[in-house]
Structures are given as C-alpha cells and as structure tokens.
Design a protein around this motif. Structure first.
Motif, PDB file in Angstrom:
ATOM      1  N   TRP A 141       0.857  -1.211   0.000  1.00  0.00           N
ATOM      2  CA  TRP A 141       0.000   0.000   0.000  1.00  0.00           C
ATOM      3  C   TRP A 141       0.882   1.246   0.000  1.00  0.00           C
ATOM      4  O   TRP A 141       1.873   1.328   0.723  1.00  0.00           O
ATOM      5  CB  TRP A 141      -0.906   0.041   1.225  1.00  0.00           C
ATOM      6  CG  TRP A 141      -2.050  -0.936   1.197  1.00  0.00           C
ATOM      7  CD1 TRP A 141      -2.079  -2.220   1.653  1.00  0.00           C
ATOM      8  CD2 TRP A 141      -3.340  -0.659   0.673  1.00  0.00           C
ATOM      9  NE1 TRP A 141      -3.301  -2.798   1.452  1.00  0.00           N
ATOM     10  CE2 TRP A 141      -4.115  -1.853   0.835  1.00  0.00           C
ATOM     11  CE3 TRP A 141      -3.931   0.445   0.067  1.00  0.00           C
ATOM     12  CZ2 TRP A 141      -5.421  -1.951   0.417  1.00  0.00           C
ATOM     13  CZ3 TRP A 141      -5.233   0.340  -0.337  1.00  0.00           C
ATOM     14  CH2 TRP A 141      -5.981  -0.840  -0.171  1.00  0.00           C
TER      15      TRP A 141
ATOM     16  N   LYS B 124       0.392   5.690   0.005  1.00  0.00           N
ATOM     17  CA  LYS B 124      -0.513   6.843   0.105  1.00  0.00           C
ATOM     18  C   LYS B 124       0.187   8.041  -0.515  1.00  0.00           C
ATOM     19  O   LYS B 124       1.218   8.501   0.005  1.00  0.00           O
ATOM     20  CB  LYS B 124      -0.873   7.140   1.570  1.00  0.00           C
ATOM     21  CG  LYS B 124      -1.757   8.386   1.712  1.00  0.00           C
ATOM     22  CD  LYS B 124      -1.921   8.809   3.149  1.00  0.00           C
ATOM     23  CE  LYS B 124      -2.713  10.119   3.224  1.00  0.00           C
ATOM     24  NZ  LYS B 124      -2.775  10.637   4.603  1.00  0.00           N
TER      25      LYS B 124
ATOM     26  N   ILE C 185       2.786   3.994   3.945  1.00  0.00           N
ATOM     27  CA  ILE C 185       1.811   4.311   4.980  1.00  0.00           C
ATOM     28  C   ILE C 185       2.411   4.012   6.334  1.00  0.00           C
ATOM     29  O   ILE C 185       2.994   2.936   6.554  1.00  0.00           O
ATOM     30  CB  ILE C 185       0.516   3.502   4.763  1.00  0.00           C
ATOM     31  CG1 ILE C 185      -0.115   3.874   3.423  1.00  0.00           C
ATOM     32  CG2 ILE C 185      -0.467   3.731   5.886  1.00  0.00           C
ATOM     33  CD1 ILE C 185      -1.341   3.074   3.078  1.00  0.00           C
TER      34      ILE C 185
ATOM     35  N   HIS D 100      -5.992  11.783   6.915  1.00  0.00           N
ATOM     36  CA  HIS D 100      -6.067  10.458   6.297  1.00  0.00           C
ATOM     37  C   HIS D 100      -6.593  10.517   4.874  1.00  0.00           C
ATOM     38  O   HIS D 100      -6.634   9.483   4.206  1.00  0.00           O
ATOM     39  CB  HIS D 100      -6.966   9.543   7.136  1.00  0.00           C
ATOM     40  CG  HIS D 100      -6.401   9.245   8.494  1.00  0.00           C
ATOM     41  ND1 HIS D 100      -7.182   9.110   9.622  1.00  0.00           N
ATOM     42  CD2 HIS D 100      -5.123   9.103   8.921  1.00  0.00           C
ATOM     43  CE1 HIS D 100      -6.430   8.865  10.666  1.00  0.00           C
ATOM     44  NE2 HIS D 100      -5.158   8.864  10.270  1.00  0.00           N
TER      45      HIS D 100
ATOM     46  N   TYR E 191      -4.877   6.261  -2.220  1.00  0.00           N
ATOM     47  CA  TYR E 191      -4.249   5.022  -1.723  1.00  0.00           C
ATOM     48  C   TYR E 191      -4.084   4.058  -2.907  1.00  0.00           C
ATOM     49  O   TYR E 191      -5.071   3.707  -3.576  1.00  0.00           O
ATOM     50  CB  TYR E 191      -5.116   4.385  -0.634  1.00  0.00           C
ATOM     51  CG  TYR E 191      -5.103   5.147   0.677  1.00  0.00           C
ATOM     52  CD1 TYR E 191      -4.304   4.720   1.737  1.00  0.00           C
ATOM     53  CD2 TYR E 191      -5.878   6.281   0.856  1.00  0.00           C
ATOM     54  CE1 TYR E 191      -4.297   5.394   2.942  1.00  0.00           C
ATOM     55  CE2 TYR E 191      -5.867   6.984   2.045  1.00  0.00           C
ATOM     56  CZ  TYR E 191      -5.080   6.537   3.094  1.00  0.00           C
ATOM     57  OH  TYR E 191      -5.051   7.212   4.276  1.00  0.00           O
TER      58      TYR E 191
END
Length: 1108
Positions: free
Chosen positions: A774, A776, A781, A806, A810
């Motif tokens: 993942w 971001k 992250i 947040h 993503y």
C-alpha cells in the motif's frame, strides 16, 4: 423717490403776497380762479383757517363764500368775503382745490389792526345763524385785570382740538347770561355751582342744600323737566338734594336748573370730549406694482374723524379718486387698488390725539426669473432685475434658504440680483425663489438638471454580465439606471422589443432601476438582452446574457457487450444536450423483461459511461436504462437496452491427469466440471505449450501429438458453453496472475466524516500468494496511522478514528512473481467548514440591504454547497433565518422594517453540515425612511469625575439598648470612594458587632444589639484620588425598662445587661399596698410605683466582681 408733481389748477389768485392787513371793522375779499377747459365737472374748493377749521360751516353775517362760472372763458371763480373784520379773525388761511387726482392749494396770513383779546381766538365758530359772531366779549371780560406783561401767542385752536372743546363761543354765551350778583335765597341754603365739567362717558353729581326740606323740588334741562330714569338718579341726604347723571354724552352738554317753590337755581354742564388717540400704528407696506395696498390704523373711539395725508398733503378721496377710505368701528383703512410706482411716499393718519406714519414703496419687477434646463456639471446662473435698486433679497431652493459658499455665489449690483453655481449637481434641481426683503412678492423659477442616462451593470455582480436561471423558475433581473430626467428604457432580444404588457416575458421601468421578468424560464430564453436608455441629455446601451439551464436530454440507449452469470458490462453515449450545466453522473436502472418495475442499481452517481450490474439471476432476460444528472436535476430515462440473459461459464474440469504418454503424444483425461450452469456444457478446449515458450496451441483432441522427447509441457483444459470458457485446469501447479476485484462502492471516491471508522476490504486473486503493498500519495503508509491486514484473498485497511490527514490517494499493488496488478482508492475525510472570511454590507436602499462575503478559508475538505443567511434586530439581537442553501456569495435582503437597525451573519455549508460559527457584519444596516436623513448629534464627553461629597449626612440618633440600630448616609464620588467608619475617631475594623454596607452610594453601619457602651461620636469618611469628605453624628443608647409585679415584704432578684458583664440587682419593697409596679432601669436606682398612689424610692445593690 421724489414726491409726484402736483397739477396746477389755480390760474389766478391774490395770495402772492402771502400776508394781508385789514383794519378792525373793515371788509376784505379773497378770490381764486380755476380754468375748466380740461375739466369735465366743477372742481372741489375748500377754505380753511389754521390747519383744521373748515370755513364752510362757519358762514354767516361776518363770513360769506361765493362761486361763479364764466361759460365764455371757461373759468370758475371762488370768493371768500370777511365782513366787519375783528381782531380774532386774524390768522393763517388756506384754499385747497381738488379735481380727481389733481390737487392745488395756496395759503396766506391775515392781520387785523387794533386791540386783540388772546382768549377770543375761536370767534369764527357758529352754526350758520344770522347772529353768529355777535357776542359782547368785553362784557364778559370787564372784571379781568389787564396784564402788564406781553402775553405770548398760543395756538388755542390746537389746544381746543386736543381737549375736544368745540363750542367756546357757546360757553361764553352761557357765562354772559349768568347773574353777577347772588341774592340771599329763602329756599336754598346752598345753590348749584355756576358751571360743572365732566368727561365724556363719566358721571356727574349736581347737589343743592335746601333751607326748608319740605319744599317740593323739580329739575329741568334746557327748560324741560327731568323725570327719574336710569340715566338720571335722584337722591335725598338730609337737606341735600342730589341729581346724578350717568354716562354723560355730548347731548348732556346743556343748562340745568332746579326749582324749589318760587326760587330757581341754574348751572351749566360742559361735557369734555377726550382726544382721539391712535391705538394701532400704521405699518410699513412693501408690495409690488399693480397690487392692492391697504393701510390700517385703529383709534381709541368709534366714529372719530381722522385725516389721511400723503407726504404732508391730504389724500383726495373723491368718487373718481384712486384712494378709498374705509372705517369700521375704531378701525380705519386707506385703500389703493392698483399700486403704481408713483404711489411711493410717506402716508400718515391724523387724529386729535396724535398721528401715525407709514412708508409705502411698491416694488417693480423689470426682469423675472426664467425656468432653465442645465446639463449635470455645467454652471447654473439665475438673475432678475427689480426696482428700487437698494432692496436686498434672499434666495431659496425648495423653501430652504441658500447660503453662499465655495460653490454658490450670490451677487447684488444696483437693480440686478444674481445667483451662480459653478458646477451643478442633481441636488441643485428644484424650485428657486428670490424674495425681496420686506416684500411679500417673490420671483420664482424651476431649474431642471439633466444627466445623460447610464446603465449600471456592475450592480448585478455577475461574471461577464451573465445571469444563470433554472428552466421553469421565475427570473427577475433588476438593473440600476440613472439619468435626469428619467430616461426612456427599451429592452430588446435580437430585433424583438420586449414590452411592458408582455405575458410571460415583460420589461418594467422604475425611478432608479429597470427590470426584466420571465415568469417561467425556457431554453429558448437563453441569449443576449440589450438595454437602450434615452433622454434629452443622451443615450446609453448595455447587454446582459441570460443563460437558462435545464435538466439534460436522455442519454443514448445502453449497449451490453459482455454478460456473466450474475453480471454484465454496459456502455452508453452521453446526452446530446447537457442542459447548459455539466453532467455530474448517471443513474442506472434495470428490470426483468416480463416486469414493468424498474429498480435503481446505484445511489451514488456513476461518473463514467460504463457500468457492471451484478446480482442478476442467471438465465433471466433483463433490460437496462440510463438517467443523466446535472446540477439542475435528472433527465428523462434513455431507451431501454436490448434484452440480454446473464449466463455463467462452467467451473474448471476436475481430476485432470495424464492418462498415457508416448514419445510424441500425451493422452489426458479428466472429469466434467462440478458446476455446469444454466447454459449447459458444449465441450472442452485443450491447450498446451512447451515449457519456456509463450505460444498456446488450441486443440480439440484429447491426444496431444507431435511432442519432442524430454519436453516439459503445460496442459490445461477449459470447459466451453454458451457463456464462454471456464477457468482452466492445469496439469501442475501454475502461476495465476493477480487480479484485484475492487468493490463497486470503492470505484468512486470513498467519503467519511471526521471521527468515523474506516474499514475497507479489497479482494484479489493470484497464485501463489501475492505480495501486497500500500502507498498513500506515493509514500509508504505509517502503521501508527493506518492499520493494514493482508490475507490470501483480500487486504483490509482500517482506521479507528478518521482524521482529515487520512484523506488521499491510496494505491494497492498485488504482485505474483513478475505479474502485477494495481488499484487506486480515493479516500476523502470531510469535516464541517469554517465560517465565511468577511461579510460586508455593500449597500442599503429603501427596505433592502445588499450583502457580500468571501468563501471560507477552510472548506472542510468538501465543496461548499451553500450558505445560510440570518438577520437580527439591534434591539433584541434575536437571530432569524432569511435564506438557507444559498449558493452565491452575494444577496439582497428585502422587506426589512423601516426605522430598525440590523446585523447579519452567514454560515457556510457543505455535505457535512453548517459551520460551527458564523461571520457577522461589523457595520449596522440602518433602514431609514426615504427623504429623511438623520444626522447623529455630536456629544462632548462630560467629565463625571469628582471628589467625594455627602449628599445626605448622618443624623444624631437615640437607640434602645438591645435593639439593632442603623446609621445611614449617602455620598457621591467618581471614581468610587473607599468608605471608612470610625467610632470616637477610631477606625472600626473586624468587629462582629458592626456590619458595614455600601450600595449605589448609600453607606450604612448596622450596630447589633447596642448597649450604653456603644454610645459616642460616629464618623463616616469617604476617600478617592480627588479628595475626601466625612460626616459625623452622635449615638445615644438608652436603657431598657423592665416592668415587674411583686408582693409586699418580698424580695426578688433579676439580671440586667451591662456593657461588661451580667450584674445582679436585689430590691426590697415595703409598702402598705398589696401590689406594686417596679420599673427597673439599667442605672443603679430602682423606681417603684404603688397602685395606692404612694411612691417610694428604693436603692438597689448592684453586685459585680469589681464593686458593690
């Protein structure tokens, strides 16, 4: 102004010497001639002696007036003959000739030689009888002692006129008839006086004293018996007989007599006429030529004779004269109907008690003010010319006095009056008036300020002058305009003129703005609208673009290129017309072919033109349709798609094994798939490839031939039916490329509020177990911020309490060896927006307020969807909502209350809700009445600081021991003073017996249950930075009386309060009485009262620890 010249009427007179001498007893004649060639009738001639005496009423034996007319020469001859002149005939004579507005006069003096009596200057008075003037003055004056001194000449006519004595000759005649020697009367003890005098309107008492009270008495007036009446009252007082005459008038001036028996007593009563005074003076008159002039005067007596003069000459008041005289009661008027410039002069009225003058000066207008039209900004000049030249004046505009300043100049030169304004403004328009000082006449003119028309499109606050309106709504477009006079307004769209009488589309024009109204907006109303303004000062044009937005057209019919067991893929074309607003997304609906009930598939707008419906029943025919959505609304549905049937492929074949292997062939066998589906099984497809090669060969045979020894091959088998191929079954473990199955709700932006939980599950496939990563916004992250859990078939991202940080892109990466698949998730954490940055009041007019504000700096990570506007009256400060969900940053609030003052505040709004706070206007919107403008007065701050001053002092007080008492006073000071209480000049501090209060300047000291010890001098002292003050009072505390009833011979003990301790007092009572009332005080003595009125004095013993 010079007096107007008098016309000469007398053509011949013998008065050129102005002085004539006549001997006593001689005759003299005076002749005056008037030429009558230009006269239509006989002129009026009057002869006067002195100033007032008209000789026409004095004609008789010694004075004669004659007149004749010669028809040949056209000459009137007037003669005055004096026969047997006497010394009292001497004096000044005057002859006056009047014809219409012509006047002439001449005067002369007559001197009679001989002895002259100064007291007989009234000899010419008479009533026209033959014996007029024949009185023996020497007999009346024979007893007068001649004076040696020379008597100065006195104007007796003036004195007689002043005191109202009009018949001095008759007075002397009566005196002559009176008896000079009085004989002793037998009837009268006291007779009447020879003469009596009384003022007009007064009361007189005539008294006689009788010698014999029994004699009958009668009263006579001029020989006529007087009867009792309200005017005549008869009284008896002893021997006196009295006649009272009330309200004496001129007819009471007569000879009165009283008869008692045969005797008679006579007397003369003279009624004195008081001079006529002027009560109300003449007032100066200033008027214009051709106007009516009235000079008014009021005298003290009704019917009084007055004379009007102009510049010292009597005003002619004949039938054809321009002057008219009017009298009503005590008021007299001189009227000039059409005043001329020649009427200027000094007018006076003469009465016996005085004169009054007034100056008349008619105003002549040579040039009046002219109405004007002036272009805005150009000079304005007004002027007029009047006579006389020395008359100042004032300029007014709409009734308001104009004062000269830097912009306005006022000039007066000779007969010209000017007012000039350098640069005219609209405020300068109005009615201008010039008022000459002292005159009621005014000169007026109207001034119109004209201004080229202008269209103020900037007030629309619309970008590029474009106004957007939703179809079906009402549009009212108000455009401010200006121009003087009010311009003519024409609205046009293309070549078509929009009329005021239109039904759906109409134009209206008001004083300061024009409006375009479209009741129900349609798409065809989109276009450019032209405004044309015209007035006599010029022309102006402007254009406004109106954009009508509507729901879009229906999209194209959808196509279904691919179907699955419970899903399908569909595509469509956007609508041809988006309604003037961008397409925001689409709604998709489906239904079974046999049904008529459509079901919505997405509740969040689909941004793309593709969609994959799921959860359909395999083998059932379906139809789908599309709705387009823009900011205005939802379009009509598209045409339904062609019916399609979801069909699922079979599962992979099972138990694929190698049945036989040769050098060039391989025989494979397997069992049918576990799941075949509604489409059935049509067959199988066998594929193989050489290990290391990427070429796939499709075979439909079970035996694979043409192989090379030691080749490693990969074999897979697929089942085929109408829905397609099934997943392959391989002979050995093979690589399954990774594939991310993004859920439908994650294909769009995933939106959550701050503080909510974020839990996203993203499934995927791939063998062997894929590697999951993942990112971001391109960065790794942080585990402390976001929790991630991965499994063989999915990846879970978890945020326990979402925050705005947040939010972001993503990126999910799934990798199996060299195979890779990625997916992008957009997570948006939204919050409440901040308030607008600045709210301003742009303009206030009438009952409307224009507001403007700036979008908030913090939008809450979501688009601002609208604003909520509220208002509050300054008096109550209660907020009321004016409008909600408003999209623009400017608004006009209408229907406000005249006279109120308003605050306004604005909330921001996004998809989360309203901002927690609002931005309030700094200024106040004052709704004022039109035409009125209130100027707030300037106040000078008053210095309220002052040193302490006691407004209510302390007062001496007497208190009772044991009962609370309070000392009060009031003090005024600024700043607030410090209050100190003292007893006997010692400050009272922290004593529980005292409580001190101070409230609003009232100072109080409460003494709880005082005793004699608390008596003394108390002081209240107030101190601040400016000074100090104090007041004193004396407090006296008296003891408390105690009433007891005791028996004789008994003793009793009681306690009384003492300032320091409890004291015991013992008392013995001895008396012949059975009962006694004992009064015990706080002193050492006890007084006993016995009911039998026997008093005894008893001493008590006071026991303390210090003394007995």
């Amino acid at each position: 102004i010079e007096n107007p010249p008098l016309s000469t009427l007398l053509i011949e007179n013998a008065f050129s010497l102005n002085h004539f001498v006549c001997f006593k007893g001689g005759d003299i004649t005076f002749i005056a001639k008037v030429e009558a060639k230009d006269l239509l009738r006989k002129p009026t001639v009057k002869w006067f002696k002195g100033k007032w005496m008209d000789l026409a009423s004095k004609t008789g034996k010694h004075l004669q007036l004659k007149e004749s007319f010669d028809r040949i020469t056209k000459v009137h001859t007037f003669e005055m003959h004096i026969i047997k002149a006497k010394e009292n005939y001497a004096g000044n004579y005057r002859c006056e000739v009047t014809y219409k507005d012509k006047f002439d006069s001449c005067s002369f003096d007559l001197e009679v030689k001989g002895w002259r009596c100064p007291s007989c200057c009234f000899a010419l008075r008479g009533e026209g009888q033959d014996d007029a003037g024949e009185l023996d003055f020497s007999g009346l004056l024979k007893h007068r002692e001649p004076k040696q001194e020379e008597v100065p000449e006195v104007d007796y006519e003036k004195i007689a006129f002043m005191y109202g004595i009009t018949d001095l000759r008759g007075l002397l005649r009566r005196l002559k008839k009176t008896k000079k020697e009085e004989k002793k009367s037998e009837a009268f003890a006291k007779k009447l006086e020879p003469a009596y005098q009384v003022d007009k309107g007064g009361k007189i008492r005539l008294i006689v004293d009788l010698a014999d009270p029994t004699v009958e008495l009668k009263w006579y007036k001029n020989g006529q018996e007087i009867r009792p009446a309200p005017k005549y009252i008869f009284e008896h007082k002893g021997t006196q007989r009295i006649m009272v005459i009330n309200n004496c008038q001129l007819n009471d001036d007569a000879a009165y007599s009283v008869v008692a028996g045969d005797e008679k007593s006579t007397t003369e009563l003279f009624v004195k006429v008081l001079p006529v005074n002027i009560v109300k003076e003449l007032e100066a008159v200033k008027t214009t030529v051709n106007e009516r002039i009235e000079l008014e005067c009021e005298v003290s007596e009704e019917g009084a004779q007055v004379k009007w003069m102009k510049n010292g000459v009597e005003v002619p008041t004949g039938v054809r004269s321009r002057y008219r005289v009017k009298a009503e009661g005590t008021k007299h008027w001189l009227i000039i109907d059409d005043a001329m410039k020649e009427d200027t002069g000094t007018y006076s009225i003469m009465a016996t008690g005085g004169t009054s003058e007034s100056h008349v000066q008619p105003l002549k207008i040579l040039q009046d003010l002219q109405d004007m039209k002036i272009l805005l900004g150009k000079p304005l000049k007004l002027h007029c010319e009047i006579l006389p030249i020395n008359v100042p004046g004032r300029w007014y505009r709409n009734g308001q006095l104009i004062q000269p300043n830097d912009r306005i100049s006022i000039l007066h030169r000779a007969k010209t009056h000017k007012m000039e304004i350098e640069s005219s403004v609209l405020h300068d328009a109005g009615d201008y008036t010039f008022v000459p000082e002292g005159y009621s006449q005014s000169l007026s003119a109207k001034v119109h300020i004209i201004d080229p028309p202008r269209v103020h499109l900037e007030a629309l606050n619309a970008p590029d002058n474009t106004v957007t309106i939703v179809a079906g709504n009402k549009l009212r477009l108000e455009v401010p305009i200006s121009g003087e006079p009010a311009p003519r307004v024409v609205w046009m769209k293309g070549e078509r003129v929009i009329l005021e009488t239109g039904n759906r589309v109409r134009a209206e024009t008001f004083t300061d703005h024009t409006s375009l109204t479209i009741d129900v907006a349609e798409r065809e109303d989109t276009g450019n609208y032209k405004i044309v303004l015209q007035n006599e000062a010029g022309e102006d044009t402007a254009s406004v673009k109106v954009k009508v937005v509507d729901i879009p057209d229906a999209p194209g019919s959808p196509l279904v290129p691919e179907v699955g067991g419970d899903w399908c893929s569909m595509t469509w074309d956007p609508p041809h017309y988006d309604g003037g607003s961008p397409i925001l997304g689409y709604f998709i609906e489906r239904k079974k072919k046999q049904s008529s009930r459509w079901m919505r598939l997405n509740f969040d707008l689909c941004k793309e033109t593709t969609f994959e419906p799921k959860k359909m029943i395999e083998g059932v025919p379906y139809e789908v349709r599309i709705f387009a959505v823009n900011a205005i609304g939802v379009s009509k549905p598209s045409e339904p798609s062609k019916p399609f049937i979801p069909l699922a492929v079979t599962s992979e074949p099972t138990m694929l094994v190698v049945d036989d292997v040769t050098d060039t062939t391989v025989t494979m066998k397997w069992r049918p798939p576990d799941t075949i589906g509604a489409a059935g099984l049509d067959g199988y497809r066998v594929e193989y490839c050489i290990e290391g090669s990427e070429t796939a060969l499709q075979k439909t045979r079970y035996t694979i031939t043409g192989l090379t020894m030691e080749d490693k091959i990969l074999v897979r088998v697929k089942a085929i039916n109408a829905a397609g191929e099934s997943p392959p079954r391989t002979t050995q473990h093979s690589i399954l490329p990774p594939k991310i199955r993004i859920p439908r709700h994650l294909k769009q932006t995933y939106i959550r509020k701050v503080g909510e939980v974020v839990n996203l599950v993203v499934p995927f496939v791939g063998k062997p177990r894929p590697k999951v990563n993942w990112l971001k916004d391109g960065e790794a992250i942080e585990p402390s911020q976001v929790s991630i859990r991965n499994s063989d078939c999915d990846s879970i991202i978890f945020i326990r309490k979402a925050e705005r940080k947040h939010s972001g892109k993503y990126k999910l990466t799934v990798q199996v060896e060299k195979h890779m698949d990625t997916a992008l998730l957009d997570i948006q954490i939204v919050d409440l927006p901040g308030p607008p940055q600045c709210v301003r009041i742009e303009e206030v007019w009438g009952v409307n307020v224009a507001l403007d504000w700036t979008p908030p700096k913090d939008s809450g990570n979501a688009p601002i969807t609208g604003y909520t506007i509220q208002k509050a009256d300054k008096k109550t400060m209660e907020w009321y909502t004016c409008l909600e969900h408003y999209h623009r940053t400017c608004i006009t609030i209408s229907e406000l209350v005249v006279g109120n003052e308003y605050f306004f505040r604005v909330f921001s709004e996004n998809m989360v809700g309203l901002s927690e706070s609002a931005t309030t206007t700094k200024d106040i919107a004052v709704i004022m009445k039109e035409g009125l403008q209130l100027k707030s007065p300037e106040y000078i701050d008053y210095d309220f600081t002052e040193a302490p001053k006691f407004t209510q002092p302390l007062v001496n007080i007497c208190a009772i021991a044991g009962y609370n008492t309070t000392l009060n006073c009031s003090v005024r000071a600024n700043p607030r003073p410090k209050v100190i209480w003292m007893k006997n000049k010692i400050i009272i501090v922290d004593d529980p017996r005292y409580r001190m209060f101070s409230n609003q300047g009232v100072c109080s000291l409460e003494i709880r249950k005082p005793s004699p010890f608390d008596g003394g001098m108390y002081t209240c002292k107030a101190i601040n930075d400016l000074g100090e003050a104090q007041v004193d009072c004396k407090l006296e505390v008296k003891g408390q009386s105690v009433l007891q009833t005791v028996k004789l011979g008994y003793s009793f003990t009681f306690e009384i309060a003492c300032p320091c301790r409890m004291t015991s007092v013992e008392c013995h009572v001895s008396s012949t009485s059975l009962r006694a009332n004992v009064y015990t005080h706080v002193h050492t003595n006890v007084y006993v009262h016995i009911h039998t009125n026997v008093y005894a004095h008893i001493h008590t013993n006071v026991h303390t620890h210090s003394q007995n």
